[in-house]
Design a protein around this motif. Structure first.
Motif, PDB file in Angstrom:
ATOM      1  N   ALA A 147       0.823  -1.206   0.000  1.00 22.07           N
ATOM      2  CA  ALA A 147       0.000   0.000   0.000  1.00 22.07           C
ATOM      3  C   ALA A 147       0.859   1.259   0.000  1.00 22.07           C
ATOM      4  CB  ALA A 147      -0.932  -0.006   1.210  1.00 22.07           C
ATOM      5  N   GLU A 148       1.977   1.222   0.724  1.00 21.88           N
ATOM      6  CA  GLU A 148       2.884   2.374   0.759  1.00 21.88           C
ATOM      7  C   GLU A 148       3.494   2.622  -0.612  1.00 21.88           C
ATOM      8  OE1 GLU A 148       3.853   4.483   3.610  1.00 21.88           O
ATOM      9  OE2 GLU A 148       1.892   3.628   4.087  1.00 21.88           O
ATOM     10  N   VAL A 149       3.845   1.545  -1.305  1.00 20.08           N
ATOM     11  CA  VAL A 149       4.414   1.682  -2.655  1.00 20.08           C
ATOM     12  C   VAL A 149       3.344   2.182  -3.626  1.00 20.08           C
ATOM     13  CG1 VAL A 149       5.404   0.414  -4.611  1.00 20.08           C
ATOM     14  CG2 VAL A 149       6.185  -0.074  -2.279  1.00 20.08           C
TER      15      VAL A 149
ATOM     16  N   GLY B 114       2.635   5.834  -3.487  1.00 22.77           N
ATOM     17  CA  GLY B 114       3.728   6.716  -3.860  1.00 22.77           C
ATOM     18  C   GLY B 114       4.558   7.200  -2.690  1.00 22.77           C
ATOM     19  N   ARG B 115       4.190   6.790  -1.461  1.00 21.53           N
ATOM     20  CA  ARG B 115       4.964   7.216  -0.290  1.00 21.53           C
ATOM     21  C   ARG B 115       6.321   6.529  -0.231  1.00 21.53           C
ATOM     22  NH1 ARG B 115      -0.349   7.360   1.835  1.00 21.53           N
ATOM     23  NH2 ARG B 115      -0.255   5.152   2.421  1.00 21.53           N
ATOM     24  N   LEU B 116       6.426   5.345  -0.850  1.00 22.03           N
ATOM     25  CA  LEU B 116       7.704   4.660  -0.997  1.00 22.03           C
ATOM     26  C   LEU B 116       7.985   4.475  -2.478  1.00 22.03           C
ATOM     27  CD1 LEU B 116       7.538   1.887   1.775  1.00 22.03           C
ATOM     28  CD2 LEU B 116       8.876   3.985   1.806  1.00 22.03           C
ATOM     29  N   GLU B 117       9.225   4.681  -2.865  1.00 21.21           N
ATOM     30  CA  GLU B 117       9.589   4.593  -4.277  1.00 21.21           C
ATOM     31  C   GLU B 117       9.526   3.148  -4.775  1.00 21.21           C
ATOM     32  OE1 GLU B 117      13.315   5.696  -7.275  1.00 21.21           O
ATOM     33  OE2 GLU B 117      13.467   6.054  -5.105  1.00 21.21           O
ATOM     34  N   ASN B 118       8.934   2.980  -5.940  1.00 23.89           N
ATOM     35  CA  ASN B 118       8.838   1.655  -6.561  1.00 23.89           C
ATOM     36  C   ASN B 118      10.116   1.391  -7.353  1.00 23.89           C
ATOM     37  OD1 ASN B 118       7.727  -0.799  -7.346  1.00 23.89           O
ATOM     38  ND2 ASN B 118       6.614   0.090  -9.074  1.00 23.89           N
ATOM     39  N   VAL B 119      11.187   1.088  -6.615  1.00 21.89           N
ATOM     40  CA  VAL B 119      12.510   0.952  -7.230  1.00 21.89           C
ATOM     41  C   VAL B 119      12.586  -0.318  -8.080  1.00 21.89           C
ATOM     42  CG1 VAL B 119      13.612   2.203  -5.355  1.00 21.89           C
ATOM     43  CG2 VAL B 119      13.414  -0.286  -5.212  1.00 21.89           C
ATOM     44  N   ALA B 120      13.637  -0.402  -8.866  1.00 25.10           N
ATOM     45  CA  ALA B 120      13.847  -1.593  -9.693  1.00 25.10           C
ATOM     46  C   ALA B 120      14.119  -2.810  -8.807  1.00 25.10           C
ATOM     47  CB  ALA B 120      15.018  -1.367 -10.640  1.00 25.10           C
ATOM     48  N   ALA B 121      13.596  -3.944  -9.215  1.00 19.23           N
ATOM     49  CA  ALA B 121      13.839  -5.188  -8.475  1.00 19.23           C
ATOM     50  C   ALA B 121      15.302  -5.594  -8.621  1.00 19.23           C
ATOM     51  CB  ALA B 121      12.938  -6.293  -9.008  1.00 19.23           C
ATOM     52  N   PRO B 122      15.927  -6.064  -7.541  1.00 19.75           N
ATOM     53  CA  PRO B 122      17.328  -6.521  -7.662  1.00 19.75           C
ATOM     54  C   PRO B 122      17.418  -7.775  -8.518  1.00 19.75           C
ATOM     55  CG  PRO B 122      16.473  -6.961  -5.463  1.00 19.75           C
ATOM     56  CD  PRO B 122      15.431  -6.151  -6.158  1.00 19.75           C
TER      57      PRO B 122
ATOM     58  N   GLN C  39      11.967 -15.655 -11.334  1.00 18.75           N
ATOM     59  CA  GLN C  39      11.753 -15.613 -12.781  1.00 18.75           C
ATOM     60  C   GLN C  39      10.858 -14.440 -13.179  1.00 18.75           C
ATOM     61  OE1 GLN C  39      13.267 -18.178 -15.108  1.00 18.75           O
ATOM     62  NE2 GLN C  39      14.431 -17.983 -13.203  1.00 18.75           N
ATOM     63  N   LEU C  40      11.186 -13.275 -12.648  1.00 21.60           N
ATOM     64  CA  LEU C  40      10.423 -12.061 -12.935  1.00 21.60           C
ATOM     65  C   LEU C  40      10.905 -11.433 -14.242  1.00 21.60           C
ATOM     66  CD1 LEU C  40      10.493 -10.465  -9.363  1.00 21.60           C
ATOM     67  CD2 LEU C  40       8.579 -11.680 -10.430  1.00 21.60           C
ATOM     68  N   PRO C  41      10.081 -10.584 -14.843  1.00 22.26           N
ATOM     69  CA  PRO C  41      10.536  -9.868 -16.044  1.00 22.26           C
ATOM     70  C   PRO C  41      11.759  -9.002 -15.737  1.00 22.26           C
ATOM     71  CG  PRO C  41       8.156  -9.631 -15.733  1.00 22.26           C
ATOM     72  CD  PRO C  41       8.685 -10.276 -14.493  1.00 22.26           C
ATOM     73  N   ALA C  42      12.544  -8.748 -16.734  1.00 21.96           N
ATOM     74  CA  ALA C  42      13.779  -7.982 -16.542  1.00 21.96           C
ATOM     75  C   ALA C  42      13.506  -6.569 -16.027  1.00 21.96           C
ATOM     76  CB  ALA C  42      14.554  -7.917 -17.858  1.00 21.96           C
ATOM     77  N   ASN C  43      12.317  -6.026 -16.324  1.00 24.35           N
ATOM     78  CA  ASN C  43      11.976  -4.676 -15.880  1.00 24.35           C
ATOM     79  C   ASN C  43      11.120  -4.675 -14.608  1.00 24.35           C
ATOM     80  OD1 ASN C  43       9.645  -5.727 -16.972  1.00 24.35           O
ATOM     81  ND2 ASN C  43       9.084  -3.871 -18.105  1.00 24.35           N
ATOM     82  N   ALA C  44      11.144  -5.768 -13.843  1.00 24.15           N
ATOM     83  CA  ALA C  44      10.340  -5.880 -12.623  1.00 24.15           C
ATOM     84  C   ALA C  44      10.730  -4.810 -11.621  1.00 24.15           C
ATOM     85  CB  ALA C  44      10.503  -7.266 -12.008  1.00 24.15           C
ATOM     86  N   ARG C  45       9.743  -4.410 -10.807  1.00 23.07           N
ATOM     87  CA  ARG C  45       9.946  -3.379  -9.797  1.00 23.07           C
ATOM     88  C   ARG C  45       9.723  -3.943  -8.399  1.00 23.07           C
ATOM     89  NH1 ARG C  45      12.433   0.458 -12.557  1.00 23.07           N
ATOM     90  NH2 ARG C  45      11.905   1.964 -10.911  1.00 23.07           N
ATOM     91  N   LEU C  46       9.930  -3.101  -7.402  1.00 17.45           N
ATOM     92  CA  LEU C  46       9.723  -3.504  -6.015  1.00 17.45           C
ATOM     93  C   LEU C  46       8.325  -4.058  -5.802  1.00 17.45           C
ATOM     94  CD1 LEU C  46      10.441  -3.621  -2.989  1.00 17.45           C
ATOM     95  CD2 LEU C  46       9.850  -1.181  -2.840  1.00 17.45           C
ATOM     96  N   ARG C  47       7.333  -3.458  -6.419  1.00 20.06           N
ATOM     97  CA  ARG C  47       5.953  -3.921  -6.262  1.00 20.06           C
ATOM     98  C   ARG C  47       5.818  -5.391  -6.659  1.00 20.06           C
ATOM     99  NH1 ARG C  47       0.789  -4.542  -8.242  1.00 20.06           N
ATOM    100  NH2 ARG C  47      -0.811  -3.518  -6.949  1.00 20.06           N
ATOM    101  N   ASP C  48       6.457  -5.781  -7.751  1.00 19.69           N
ATOM    102  CA  ASP C  48       6.398  -7.178  -8.204  1.00 19.69           C
ATOM    103  C   ASP C  48       7.043  -8.112  -7.188  1.00 19.69           C
ATOM    104  OD1 ASP C  48       5.309  -6.492 -10.865  1.00 19.69           O
ATOM    105  OD2 ASP C  48       7.273  -5.567 -11.161  1.00 19.69           O
ATOM    106  N   VAL C  49       8.124  -7.647  -6.577  1.00 20.53           N
ATOM    107  CA  VAL C  49       8.825  -8.454  -5.571  1.00 20.53           C
ATOM    108  C   VAL C  49       7.944  -8.647  -4.340  1.00 20.53           C
ATOM    109  CG1 VAL C  49      10.816  -8.553  -4.029  1.00 20.53           C
ATOM    110  CG2 VAL C  49      11.097  -7.736  -6.378  1.00 20.53           C
ATOM    111  N   ILE C  50       7.317  -7.574  -3.884  1.00 17.58           N
ATOM    112  CA  ILE C  50       6.443  -7.673  -2.708  1.00 17.58           C
ATOM    113  C   ILE C  50       5.306  -8.648  -2.963  1.00 17.58           C
ATOM    114  CG2 ILE C  50       4.845  -6.413  -1.211  1.00 17.58           C
ATOM    115  CD1 ILE C  50       6.584  -3.921  -1.685  1.00 17.58           C
TER     116      ILE C  50
END
Length: 215
Positions: free
Chosen positions: A160-162, A165-173, A181-192
Motif C-alpha cells: 500500500a505504501e508503494v 507513492g509514499r515509498l519509491e517503486n525501485v527496480a527489483a534486484p 523468474q520475474l521480467p527484466a523490468n520488474a519493480r519492487l511492487r512485483d517483488v512484494i
C-alpha cells in the motif's frame, strides 16, 4: 469483542491472502499472543520502514523451517521412519525465506546496528524455537503460522505504501528477478507480491502441520 476478533477484523477481509486461524486451546492462544507481542515490538521499532523491517524479520523467519527440518530429520533417523516429504518442505521453506532476506538486503542495505540486532535476534530465536519444537511441535508450527499471517499483513501494508507513492517503486534486484523468474523490468511492487504469496503458502503449511498433531 475478544482479542482474536479484533485482530481478524483489522485485516482486509476482501483479500484472499488475509486468512486467519482462530486460536483454539491454550497452545494456540500462547502462540497467538506471543506473535501479537512481537508484532507490537516490530511496529514500535521499525514503524513504516518496511524494507528494514523485512531484513531483520526475514533473518528470523528463515530459522523455523531449518530447525523443524533438522529435528524431523533426526527423528526420522532415530525411529527409522520416512518423513522425507515434510522435511523437504520445511527445508525449502527455510531456503525461500533466506532468499527473501537476500532480496531485501539489496533493497534496504541494513545498517551496522541492524546487523547487530540480527545477530542477537537470530541467536535468541534459534535457541528458543529449538526448545519449543522439541517440547511442543504443535505450538511451534502454530506460532510460525501466526508469524506468517503477520508477514502477509505487513507485506500488504508495504504494498500500500508503494502504491500510494509514499515509498519509491525501485527496480527489483537481479537476485529477485532470477529467483522468481520475474521480467527484466520488474519493480519492487512485483517483488512484494511474490514474497507475500510465498508467506501465505508458508502460513498454510504450518497451520496444517499444527493441525496434524490433533489427528
Amino acid at each position: 469483542m475478544n482479542e482474536t476478533s479484533e485482530y481478524f477484523l483489522s485485516a482486509d477481509n476482501n483479500d484472499p491472502l488475509g486468512k486467519h486461524h482462530t486460536p483454539s486451546g491454550i497452545s494456540d492462544r500462547v502462540a497467538f499472543r506471543l506473535t501479537r507481542m512481537l508484532r507490537f515490538l516490530a511496529d514500535l521499532f521499525f514503524a513504516k520502514r518496511y524494507g528494514h523491517r523485512a531484513v531483520v524479520l526475514e533473518t528470523v523467519a528463515a530459522v523455523p523451517g531449518m530447525v523443524a527440518g533438522m529435528v524431523r530429520h533426526m527423528r526420522s533417523l532415530r525411529r527409522m521412519e520416512d518423513d522425507r516429504a515434510t522435511i523437504r518442505t520445511l527445508l525449502e521453506e527455510a531456503e525461500n525465506e533466506r532468499m527473501h532476506l537476500m532480496t531485501f538486503v539489496e533493497i534496504s542495505r541494513p545498517s551496522a546496528f541492524e546487523r547487530l540486532l540480527i545477530l542477537l535476534a537470530q541467536g535468541i530465536f534459534f535457541t528458543s524455537f529449538l526448545i519449543l519444537y522439541v517440547v511442543s511441535g504443535r505450538t511451534a508450527h502454530r506460532l510460525v503460522g501466526y508469524f506468517e499471517e503477520e508477514a502477509v499483513y505487513s507485506y500488504g501494508e508495504y504494498l500500500a505504501e508503494v502504491d500510494s507513492g509514499r515509498l519509491e517503486n525501485v527496480a527489483a534486484p537481479k537476485i529477485a528477478i532470477d529467483y522468481w523468474q520475474l521480467p527484466a523490468n520488474a519493480r519492487l511492487r512485483d517483488v512484494i507480491l511474490v514474497i507475500r504469496q510465498d508467506e501465505a503458502g508458508h502460513r498454510d503449511v504450518n497451520h496444517r502441520l499444527a493441525n496434524s498433531y490433533d489427528v
